[in-house]
Write an enzyme that holds these catalytic residues in place. Structure first.
Site, PDB file in Angstrom:
ATOM      1  N   ARG A   1     -48.961 -29.787 -16.682  1.00  0.00           N
ATOM      2  CA  ARG A   1     -50.015 -30.203 -17.624  1.00  0.00           C
ATOM      3  C   ARG A   1     -50.233 -31.720 -17.593  1.00  0.00           C
ATOM      4  O   ARG A   1     -51.177 -32.226 -18.178  1.00  0.00           O
ATOM      5  CB  ARG A   1     -49.650 -29.788 -19.050  1.00  0.00           C
ATOM      6  CG  ARG A   1     -49.579 -28.294 -19.274  1.00  0.00           C
ATOM      7  CD  ARG A   1     -49.429 -27.985 -20.758  1.00  0.00           C
ATOM      8  NE  ARG A   1     -49.240 -26.574 -21.005  1.00  0.00           N
ATOM      9  CZ  ARG A   1     -48.066 -25.973 -21.100  1.00  0.00           C
ATOM     10  NH1 ARG A   1     -46.948 -26.686 -20.982  1.00  0.00           N
ATOM     11  NH2 ARG A   1     -47.966 -24.686 -21.333  1.00  0.00           N
TER      12      ARG A   1
ATOM     13  N   TRP B   1     -36.202 -27.392 -22.732  1.00  0.00           N
ATOM     14  CA  TRP B   1     -35.029 -27.381 -21.862  1.00  0.00           C
ATOM     15  C   TRP B   1     -35.097 -28.499 -20.828  1.00  0.00           C
ATOM     16  O   TRP B   1     -34.132 -29.226 -20.593  1.00  0.00           O
ATOM     17  CB  TRP B   1     -34.892 -26.018 -21.202  1.00  0.00           C
ATOM     18  CG  TRP B   1     -33.675 -25.737 -20.386  1.00  0.00           C
ATOM     19  CD1 TRP B   1     -33.617 -24.907 -19.294  1.00  0.00           C
ATOM     20  CD2 TRP B   1     -32.328 -26.198 -20.574  1.00  0.00           C
ATOM     21  NE1 TRP B   1     -32.332 -24.840 -18.801  1.00  0.00           N
ATOM     22  CE2 TRP B   1     -31.525 -25.632 -19.562  1.00  0.00           C
ATOM     23  CE3 TRP B   1     -31.734 -27.061 -21.494  1.00  0.00           C
ATOM     24  CZ2 TRP B   1     -30.159 -25.889 -19.443  1.00  0.00           C
ATOM     25  CZ3 TRP B   1     -30.363 -27.322 -21.378  1.00  0.00           C
ATOM     26  CH2 TRP B   1     -29.600 -26.749 -20.367  1.00  0.00           C
TER      27      TRP B   1
ATOM     28  N   GLU C   1     -38.089 -15.679 -22.354  1.00  0.00           N
ATOM     29  CA  GLU C   1     -38.072 -15.020 -21.043  1.00  0.00           C
ATOM     30  C   GLU C   1     -37.553 -13.584 -21.124  1.00  0.00           C
ATOM     31  O   GLU C   1     -37.826 -12.763 -20.254  1.00  0.00           O
ATOM     32  CB  GLU C   1     -37.229 -15.823 -20.051  1.00  0.00           C
ATOM     33  CG  GLU C   1     -37.797 -17.192 -19.705  1.00  0.00           C
ATOM     34  CD  GLU C   1     -39.010 -17.153 -18.786  1.00  0.00           C
ATOM     35  OE1 GLU C   1     -39.508 -16.040 -18.497  1.00  0.00           O
ATOM     36  OE2 GLU C   1     -39.480 -18.233 -18.381  1.00  0.00           O
TER      37      GLU C   1
ATOM     38  N   ARG D   1     -34.793 -18.480 -28.666  1.00  0.00           N
ATOM     39  CA  ARG D   1     -36.137 -17.904 -28.796  1.00  0.00           C
ATOM     40  C   ARG D   1     -36.091 -16.381 -28.681  1.00  0.00           C
ATOM     41  O   ARG D   1     -36.839 -15.678 -29.362  1.00  0.00           O
ATOM     42  CB  ARG D   1     -37.061 -18.500 -27.726  1.00  0.00           C
ATOM     43  CG  ARG D   1     -37.318 -19.978 -27.923  1.00  0.00           C
ATOM     44  CD  ARG D   1     -38.315 -20.518 -26.922  1.00  0.00           C
ATOM     45  NE  ARG D   1     -37.788 -20.565 -25.572  1.00  0.00           N
ATOM     46  CZ  ARG D   1     -37.079 -21.579 -25.070  1.00  0.00           C
ATOM     47  NH1 ARG D   1     -36.783 -22.611 -25.846  1.00  0.00           N
ATOM     48  NH2 ARG D   1     -36.665 -21.563 -23.822  1.00  0.00           N
ATOM     49  N   ASN D   2     -35.222 -15.868 -27.809  1.00  0.00           N
ATOM     50  CA  ASN D   2     -35.127 -14.417 -27.652  1.00  0.00           C
ATOM     51  C   ASN D   2     -34.548 -13.761 -28.905  1.00  0.00           C
ATOM     52  O   ASN D   2     -35.004 -12.704 -29.326  1.00  0.00           O
ATOM     53  CB  ASN D   2     -34.282 -14.102 -26.415  1.00  0.00           C
ATOM     54  CG  ASN D   2     -34.959 -14.580 -25.145  1.00  0.00           C
ATOM     55  OD1 ASN D   2     -35.932 -14.005 -24.692  1.00  0.00           O
ATOM     56  ND2 ASN D   2     -34.461 -15.683 -24.599  1.00  0.00           N
TER      57      ASN D   2
ATOM     58  N   GLY E   1     -25.600 -21.566 -18.548  1.00  0.00           N
ATOM     59  CA  GLY E   1     -24.456 -21.556 -19.455  1.00  0.00           C
ATOM     60  C   GLY E   1     -24.922 -21.471 -20.891  1.00  0.00           C
ATOM     61  O   GLY E   1     -26.120 -21.368 -21.169  1.00  0.00           O
TER      62      GLY E   1
ATOM     63  N   LYS F   1     -28.582 -11.778 -20.479  1.00  0.00           N
ATOM     64  CA  LYS F   1     -28.205 -11.895 -21.900  1.00  0.00           C
ATOM     65  C   LYS F   1     -29.427 -12.111 -22.792  1.00  0.00           C
ATOM     66  O   LYS F   1     -29.368 -11.866 -23.998  1.00  0.00           O
ATOM     67  CB  LYS F   1     -27.164 -12.993 -22.109  1.00  0.00           C
ATOM     68  CG  LYS F   1     -27.560 -14.394 -21.654  1.00  0.00           C
ATOM     69  CD  LYS F   1     -28.443 -15.150 -22.630  1.00  0.00           C
ATOM     70  CE  LYS F   1     -29.080 -16.327 -21.957  1.00  0.00           C
ATOM     71  NZ  LYS F   1     -30.026 -17.065 -22.791  1.00  0.00           N
TER      72      LYS F   1
ATOM     73  N   LYS G   1     -34.343 -19.107 -16.365  1.00  0.00           N
ATOM     74  CA  LYS G   1     -33.675 -17.813 -16.555  1.00  0.00           C
ATOM     75  C   LYS G   1     -34.735 -16.720 -16.642  1.00  0.00           C
ATOM     76  O   LYS G   1     -35.550 -16.708 -17.563  1.00  0.00           O
ATOM     77  CB  LYS G   1     -32.819 -17.824 -17.828  1.00  0.00           C
ATOM     78  CG  LYS G   1     -31.675 -18.839 -17.763  1.00  0.00           C
ATOM     79  CD  LYS G   1     -30.917 -18.942 -19.075  1.00  0.00           C
ATOM     80  CE  LYS G   1     -29.770 -19.948 -18.953  1.00  0.00           C
ATOM     81  NZ  LYS G   1     -29.027 -20.127 -20.208  1.00  0.00           N
TER      82      LYS G   1
ATOM     83  N   ASP H   1     -22.708 -17.471 -22.591  1.00  0.00           N
ATOM     84  CA  ASP H   1     -24.124 -17.546 -22.947  1.00  0.00           C
ATOM     85  C   ASP H   1     -24.523 -16.390 -23.857  1.00  0.00           C
ATOM     86  O   ASP H   1     -25.379 -16.534 -24.735  1.00  0.00           O
ATOM     87  CB  ASP H   1     -24.963 -17.538 -21.666  1.00  0.00           C
ATOM     88  CG  ASP H   1     -26.317 -18.206 -21.838  1.00  0.00           C
ATOM     89  OD1 ASP H   1     -26.633 -18.644 -22.958  1.00  0.00           O
ATOM     90  OD2 ASP H   1     -27.072 -18.293 -20.854  1.00  0.00           O
TER      91      ASP H   1
END
Length: 312
Positions: A36, A15, A256, A230-231, A111, A166, A83, A219
């Site tokens: 890192r 992101w 997340e 990913r979710n 968004g 969401k 998020k 979203d």
């Protein structure tokens, strides 16, 4: 022709990298920092007018504290693109930033923005929200382009919670698709997900109307219907029989929603708020139930009117 800004991007995951590309394509000067990497934070932020944070939820507090230790000038704008919810304080990223750097303007960016699509130059829109409208408008000018449309509003909490809550629903949506339950079931799930998000959001102080915008409904649609999320992947792969540990070890980036689900259920339990989808997702993530029993529990809930819980 606008005057180029100096922009610092904190967090160089998928992101943060995508946001850096948008800013760079708009002919601004971009400096990037990662915890890192070798680049000192002070050298990245010292000339920046705008600091964009795309660190993970667990990195928000330590990153903000590092900036505070640098005596960050108050005219620098902080843009938070994270998020999530803090497990201990239950605060959003912008609330954490504002508590640590109270004199800087904080702008929420949220968004329907799947980073891989943005990397490909596909069109997208986002929301920039702040109690300081002028700061949001300054960031809007920095980000807006032919392929990335930016809107502003003055409900940073609602904008942030839409993008945060969401993620819980995206896990449920992935389960739905992973079990091949069909379009009817998916439509029902997403329609019932929105009032659940609104109940939590308005309890925390957000405007219910914000959830019908890009950072809420927009979203929700994007994240709950894309394998790029990913979710969504977490839910889909749980429905395919993989363990949560296996899934998280293999993911590119952070889901997340896994942490957010725990926090949402704690908030709902303490305030007696009905969050049936989040409750089942939480039990599934904790390994207490199977995907099949989660769906069964949702379908067997007591009969009720459709709109009895939308009081906003």
């Amino acid at each position: 022709m606008h005057t180029p800004s100096v922009v610092a991007i904190l967090g160089m995951g998928v992101w943060g990298t995508a946001l850096g590309k948008i800013v760079q394509d708009n002919h601004h000067n971009v400096y990037a920092w990662s915890h890192r990497g070798d680049m000192p934070l002070v050298s990245v932020v010292q000339d920046a007018q705008i600091i964009v944070s795309a660190v993970s939820m667990q990195g928000v507090v330590p990153t903000a504290q590092k900036l505070r230790s640098l005596n960050l000038p108050v005219d620098k704008i902080i843009v938070t693109a994270t998020k999530g919810l803090d497990p201990e304080t239950k605060r959003t990223p912008s609330q954490l930033w504002q508590s640590i750097l109270p004199h800087n303007s904080v702008v929420v960016l949220s968004g329907p923005n799947l980073s891989k699509e943005i990397d490909q130059g596909l069109p997208a829109a986002t929301v920039l929200a702040s109690s300081n409208l002028a700061a949001a408008q300054q960031v809007q000018k920095m980000l807006a382009s032919d392929t990335f449309r930016a809107y502003v509003n003055q409900d940073p909490l609602g904008t942030e919670l839409g993008g945060t809550l969401k993620n819980v629903m995206a896990i449920a949506s992935g389960v739905c698709d992973g079990m091949n339950l069909g379009t009817n079931a998916k439509a029902a799930l997403l329609t019932r997900a929105l009032p659940e998000m609104i109940r939590i959001g308005t309890h925390l102080g957000a405007s219910g109307a914000t959830f019908f915008g890009l950072s809420g409904l927009g979203d929700l649609i994007a994240t709950c219907d894309s394998p790029l999320s990913r979710n969504y992947q977490v839910g889909y792969r749980l429905a395919q029989g993989q363990t949560l540990e296996e899934i998280l070890a293999d993911l590119e980036g952070t889901a997340e929603g896994v942490n957010t689900t725990k926090v949402v259920v704690k908030i709902a339990d303490s305030a007696a708020i009905a969050v049936p989808i989040a409750q089942q997702v939480n039990k599934l993530l904790q390994g207490e139930i199977t995907p099949q029993s989660a769906i069964k529990a949702l379908m067997e809930r007591n009969l009720k009117p459709e709109f009895d819980d939308l009081n906003f």
